[in-house]
Design a protein around this motif. Structure first.
Motif, PDB file in Angstrom:
ATOM      1  N   ALA A 186       6.311 -38.915 -32.843  1.00 40.05           N
ATOM      2  CA  ALA A 186       4.884 -38.815 -33.726  1.00 40.05           C
ATOM      3  C   ALA A 186       3.760 -38.984 -33.081  1.00 40.05           C
ATOM      4  CB  ALA A 186       5.027 -39.351 -35.115  1.00 40.05           C
ATOM      5  N   ALA A 187       3.694 -39.715 -31.932  1.00 36.74           N
ATOM      6  CA  ALA A 187       2.524 -39.963 -31.170  1.00 36.74           C
ATOM      7  C   ALA A 187       1.589 -38.670 -30.990  1.00 36.74           C
ATOM      8  CB  ALA A 187       2.619 -40.769 -29.999  1.00 36.74           C
ATOM      9  N   SER A 188       2.245 -37.487 -30.540  1.00 38.76           N
ATOM     10  CA  SER A 188       1.483 -36.376 -30.319  1.00 38.76           C
ATOM     11  C   SER A 188       0.702 -35.929 -31.510  1.00 38.76           C
ATOM     12  CB  SER A 188       2.430 -35.064 -30.089  1.00 38.76           C
ATOM     13  OG  SER A 188       3.298 -35.582 -28.666  1.00 38.76           O
ATOM     14  N   GLY A 189       0.697 -36.430 -32.377  1.00 38.51           N
ATOM     15  CA  GLY A 189      -0.133 -36.065 -33.804  1.00 38.51           C
ATOM     16  C   GLY A 189      -1.512 -36.911 -33.844  1.00 38.51           C
ATOM     17  N   SER A 190      -1.645 -37.562 -32.736  1.00 34.79           N
ATOM     18  CA  SER A 190      -2.948 -38.302 -32.432  1.00 34.79           C
ATOM     19  C   SER A 190      -4.298 -37.774 -31.392  1.00 34.79           C
ATOM     20  CB  SER A 190      -2.723 -39.730 -32.151  1.00 34.79           C
ATOM     21  OG  SER A 190      -3.896 -40.690 -31.673  1.00 34.79           O
ATOM     22  N   ALA A 191      -5.043 -37.460 -31.981  1.00 33.50           N
ATOM     23  CA  ALA A 191      -6.206 -36.798 -31.356  1.00 33.50           C
ATOM     24  C   ALA A 191      -6.652 -37.865 -30.277  1.00 33.50           C
ATOM     25  CB  ALA A 191      -7.054 -36.227 -32.217  1.00 33.50           C
ATOM     26  N   VAL A 192      -6.700 -39.003 -30.676  1.00 34.78           N
ATOM     27  CA  VAL A 192      -7.014 -40.207 -29.574  1.00 34.78           C
ATOM     28  C   VAL A 192      -6.391 -40.193 -28.709  1.00 34.78           C
ATOM     29  CG1 VAL A 192      -7.442 -42.626 -29.771  1.00 34.78           C
ATOM     30  CG2 VAL A 192      -8.539 -41.502 -31.445  1.00 34.78           C
ATOM     31  N   ALA A 193      -4.819 -40.181 -28.904  1.00 39.12           N
ATOM     32  CA  ALA A 193      -3.781 -40.224 -27.824  1.00 39.12           C
ATOM     33  C   ALA A 193      -4.153 -39.110 -26.923  1.00 39.12           C
ATOM     34  CB  ALA A 193      -2.658 -40.379 -28.372  1.00 39.12           C
ATOM     35  N   TYR A 194      -4.304 -38.087 -27.467  1.00 32.45           N
ATOM     36  CA  TYR A 194      -4.576 -36.901 -26.545  1.00 32.45           C
ATOM     37  C   TYR A 194      -5.779 -36.792 -25.727  1.00 32.45           C
ATOM     38  CZ  TYR A 194      -4.822 -31.750 -25.322  1.00 32.45           C
ATOM     39  OH  TYR A 194      -4.964 -30.654 -24.619  1.00 32.45           O
ATOM     40  N   ALA A 195      -7.057 -37.511 -26.363  1.00 33.50           N
ATOM     41  CA  ALA A 195      -8.324 -37.651 -25.715  1.00 33.50           C
ATOM     42  C   ALA A 195      -8.096 -38.603 -24.385  1.00 33.50           C
ATOM     43  CB  ALA A 195      -9.450 -38.027 -26.739  1.00 33.50           C
ATOM     44  N   LEU A 196      -7.417 -39.387 -24.717  1.00 32.28           N
ATOM     45  CA  LEU A 196      -6.941 -40.534 -23.680  1.00 32.28           C
ATOM     46  C   LEU A 196      -6.296 -40.273 -22.684  1.00 32.28           C
ATOM     47  CD1 LEU A 196      -6.863 -43.620 -26.079  1.00 32.28           C
ATOM     48  CD2 LEU A 196      -8.778 -43.119 -24.737  1.00 32.28           C
ATOM     49  N   GLY A 197      -5.567 -39.229 -22.870  1.00 33.68           N
ATOM     50  CA  GLY A 197      -4.680 -38.474 -21.639  1.00 33.68           C
ATOM     51  C   GLY A 197      -3.189 -39.154 -21.840  1.00 33.68           C
ATOM     52  N   ILE A 198      -3.030 -39.811 -22.902  1.00 29.40           N
ATOM     53  CA  ILE A 198      -1.657 -40.452 -23.043  1.00 29.40           C
ATOM     54  C   ILE A 198      -0.597 -39.127 -23.238  1.00 29.40           C
ATOM     55  CG2 ILE A 198      -0.204 -41.895 -24.623  1.00 29.40           C
ATOM     56  CD1 ILE A 198      -2.905 -43.616 -24.932  1.00 29.40           C
ATOM     57  N   THR A 199      -1.242 -38.322 -24.393  1.00 28.56           N
ATOM     58  CA  THR A 199      -0.068 -37.369 -24.822  1.00 28.56           C
ATOM     59  C   THR A 199      -0.721 -35.913 -24.296  1.00 28.56           C
ATOM     60  OG1 THR A 199      -1.233 -37.085 -26.890  1.00 28.56           O
ATOM     61  CG2 THR A 199       0.512 -38.439 -26.851  1.00 28.56           C
ATOM     62  N   THR A 200       0.173 -35.072 -24.172  1.00 31.73           N
ATOM     63  CA  THR A 200      -0.184 -33.733 -23.352  1.00 31.73           C
ATOM     64  C   THR A 200      -0.197 -32.513 -24.357  1.00 31.73           C
ATOM     65  OG1 THR A 200       2.248 -33.472 -23.185  1.00 31.73           O
ATOM     66  CG2 THR A 200       0.838 -34.583 -21.408  1.00 31.73           C
ATOM     67  N   VAL A 201       0.071 -32.584 -25.854  1.00 32.43           N
ATOM     68  CA  VAL A 201      -0.059 -31.729 -26.932  1.00 32.43           C
ATOM     69  C   VAL A 201      -1.401 -31.889 -27.643  1.00 32.43           C
ATOM     70  CG1 VAL A 201       0.878 -30.787 -28.805  1.00 32.43           C
ATOM     71  CG2 VAL A 201       2.523 -31.367 -26.976  1.00 32.43           C
ATOM     72  N   ASP A 202      -2.035 -30.896 -27.864  1.00 33.57           N
ATOM     73  CA  ASP A 202      -3.219 -30.747 -28.756  1.00 33.57           C
ATOM     74  C   ASP A 202      -3.010 -30.758 -30.062  1.00 33.57           C
ATOM     75  OD1 ASP A 202      -5.451 -30.293 -30.028  1.00 33.57           O
ATOM     76  OD2 ASP A 202      -6.257 -28.673 -29.010  1.00 33.57           O
ATOM     77  N   PRO A 203      -3.072 -31.960 -30.803  1.00 31.11           N
ATOM     78  CA  PRO A 203      -2.671 -32.046 -32.149  1.00 31.11           C
ATOM     79  C   PRO A 203      -3.464 -31.152 -33.020  1.00 31.11           C
ATOM     80  CG  PRO A 203      -4.080 -33.900 -31.607  1.00 31.11           C
ATOM     81  CD  PRO A 203      -3.819 -33.089 -30.499  1.00 31.11           C
ATOM     82  N   VAL A 204      -4.577 -30.866 -32.942  1.00 37.51           N
ATOM     83  CA  VAL A 204      -5.404 -29.993 -33.816  1.00 37.51           C
ATOM     84  C   VAL A 204      -5.156 -28.609 -33.441  1.00 37.51           C
ATOM     85  CG1 VAL A 204      -7.720 -29.080 -34.157  1.00 37.51           C
ATOM     86  CG2 VAL A 204      -7.455 -31.487 -33.286  1.00 37.51           C
ATOM     87  N   LYS A 205      -4.756 -27.885 -32.504  1.00 36.41           N
ATOM     88  CA  LYS A 205      -4.259 -26.693 -32.290  1.00 36.41           C
ATOM     89  C   LYS A 205      -2.829 -26.279 -32.937  1.00 36.41           C
ATOM     90  CE  LYS A 205      -2.788 -23.475 -28.306  1.00 36.41           C
ATOM     91  NZ  LYS A 205      -2.749 -23.556 -26.876  1.00 36.41           N
TER      92      LYS A 205
END
Length: 427
Positions: free
Chosen positions: A95-114
């Motif tokens: 479920a971590a791809s649901g975090s916008a913070v994780a995406y902004a930090l470069g941890i995840t690679t999927v845009d959760p907002v989109k």
């Protein structure tokens, strides 16, 4: 597999020059958000980031055992370090791809907002715990990551890494991608950034639409290829849905209905105009947990936290909790002017629709899939298909090496080691 003790706030502050771990986290998120979403950051996205950061800050300050601020910082630093050392990282499982913070930090690679993913599916009032980090690397990167994490924290004098935080896996499709990228760079001088490839590339879509996926992650089995031929995907959402239905036995029964609707052989019925934007991507069927969450917000005015509590209670068949939530859901729908339109203006008809929606959710909630995970792994398959579509020779060589030549070499090397050990014992 490795994990670490969470350093306290003083350690974080001294190590980084920031007054607190939260100050450093906000600073890094602000920088990363501009990289991810551009400047200025869209208002809705900025609000989403602030809501996540506020939750992280509140929990971190109120319970030192749940120091989410340090948690995100440690993961970000470790992922950044191992990537800079040459590790080839894939998406974060779960479920971590649901975090916008994780995406902004470069941890995840999927845009959760989109993609309509929710932070609350990862962390929230109903999920207040330090979740494990499940990261995929290629074979070389896996070894690099494990060794680096262990060395880094040993040098810092922290506890020996053990199982609460990091769990790394070697994923062979990532080895194929890395090998292919190297071959393309060597032969053509082209450096491909797989995070920036378009979601609408037609050559890549044709790989899936033509079911030419025998060497593509998650879609290589004859049965998966047969499903692709039937639905002939025309967008990334189709591919995500197919992968979800195929790997979720409880949802497989929906496939034939979705195929007929996709091919225009049956109507796409969402139930209410407010539901269309959420259910159109799956042709009227609820297959993701996040769809239930989103619909509860749209129809009944649930907060994201409340919608996750609903999703969880329904999935676990918690009757006492769901009865209370059902009453709140019906009351929210009936009080929503946007719900009370057309044939549902009258209270009787509106309440009847609420009962039907609730019954539909109840029947599927326990088997609905985590969309964050589905989108992340579809992205990995899409990247492989992109390389195959645009660099078929290099992709074929990379695949053959990683799945055939490389395995043979590893097997032979293992035999040689065993033979040498045996000779040493005999002598």
């Amino acid at each position: 597999m490795t994990c670490v003790r969470i350093p306290d706030e003083n350690e974080i502050a001294l190590a980084t020059g920031f007054p607190s771990r939260m100050a450093r986290l906000r600073h890094l998120v602000a920088i990363g958000a501009e990289t991810r979403w551009g400047k200025p950051i869209p208002a809705a996205t900025a609000q989403r980031l602030e809501e996540e950061l506020s939750f992280i800050e509140h929990v971190s300050a109120s319970d030192p055992r749940l120091d989410f601020a340090s948690y995100f910082l440690i993961i970000r630093d470790c992922v950044k370090d191992v990537r800079e050392k040459g590790a080839f990282a894939g998406p974060w499982r779960g479920a971590a791809s649901g975090s916008a913070v994780a995406y902004a930090l470069g941890i995840t690679t999927v845009d959760p907002v989109k993609h309509g993913l929710f932070f609350e599916r990862f962390l929230g009032q109903s999920r207040i715990a330090l979740p494990p980090v499940w990261l995929d690397f290629d074979a070389e990167g896996h070894e690099t990551a494990v060794r680096h994490i262990a060395d880094r924290y040993r040098e810092c004098g922290l506890e020996t890494p053990s199982r609460i935080i990091f769990e790394f896996h070697a994923l062979k499709p990532l080895s194929v991608q890395r090998k292919c990228l190297r071959l393309v760079a060597e032969r053509s001088g082209i450096d491909i950034d797989l995070e920036r490839i378009p979601d609408s590339d037609q050559a890549t879509m044709s790989v899936f639409a033509d079911a030419d996926t025998r060497d593509i992650f998650q879609f290589g089995s004859p049965e998966a290829m047969r499903w692709l031929r039937q639905i002939r995907p025309s967008c990334l959402a189709d591919i995500t849905a197919i992968g979800t239905l195929f790997y979720s036995p409880g949802l497989a029964m929906l496939f034939s209905d979705i195929v007929s609707r996709k091919n225009g052989e049956g109507p796409v019925e969402c139930g209410h105009p407010l539901m269309e934007s959420v259910l159109n991507e799956t042709y009227g069927a609820v297959i993701y947990q996040e769809q239930i969450m989103s619909l509860a917000q749209r129809l009944a005015g649930f907060t994201r936290g409340e919608s996750d509590a609903l999703r969880y209670a329904m999935g676990k068949k918690m009757f006492d909790d769901t009865e209370q939530l059902k009453a709140k859901f019906i009351a929210g729908c009936l009080a929503n002017p946007a719900f009370r339109v057309g044939e549902w203006r009258g209270e009787s008809a509106a309440k009847s629709l609420c009962e039907k929606i609730w019954a539909d959710w109840w029947s599927v909630a326990s088997i609905a899939f985590n969309k964050s995970h589905a989108v992340a792994y579809t992205r990995l398959a899409w990247q492989s298909a992109y390389l195959k579509a645009h660099h078929p020779r290099e992709y074929a060589e990379a695949f053959d090496f990683c799945y055939n030549v490389g395995e043979i070499q590893e097997h032979d090397e293992g035999n040689r080691k065993q033979h040498k050990q045996l000779q040493e014992q005999l002598s």
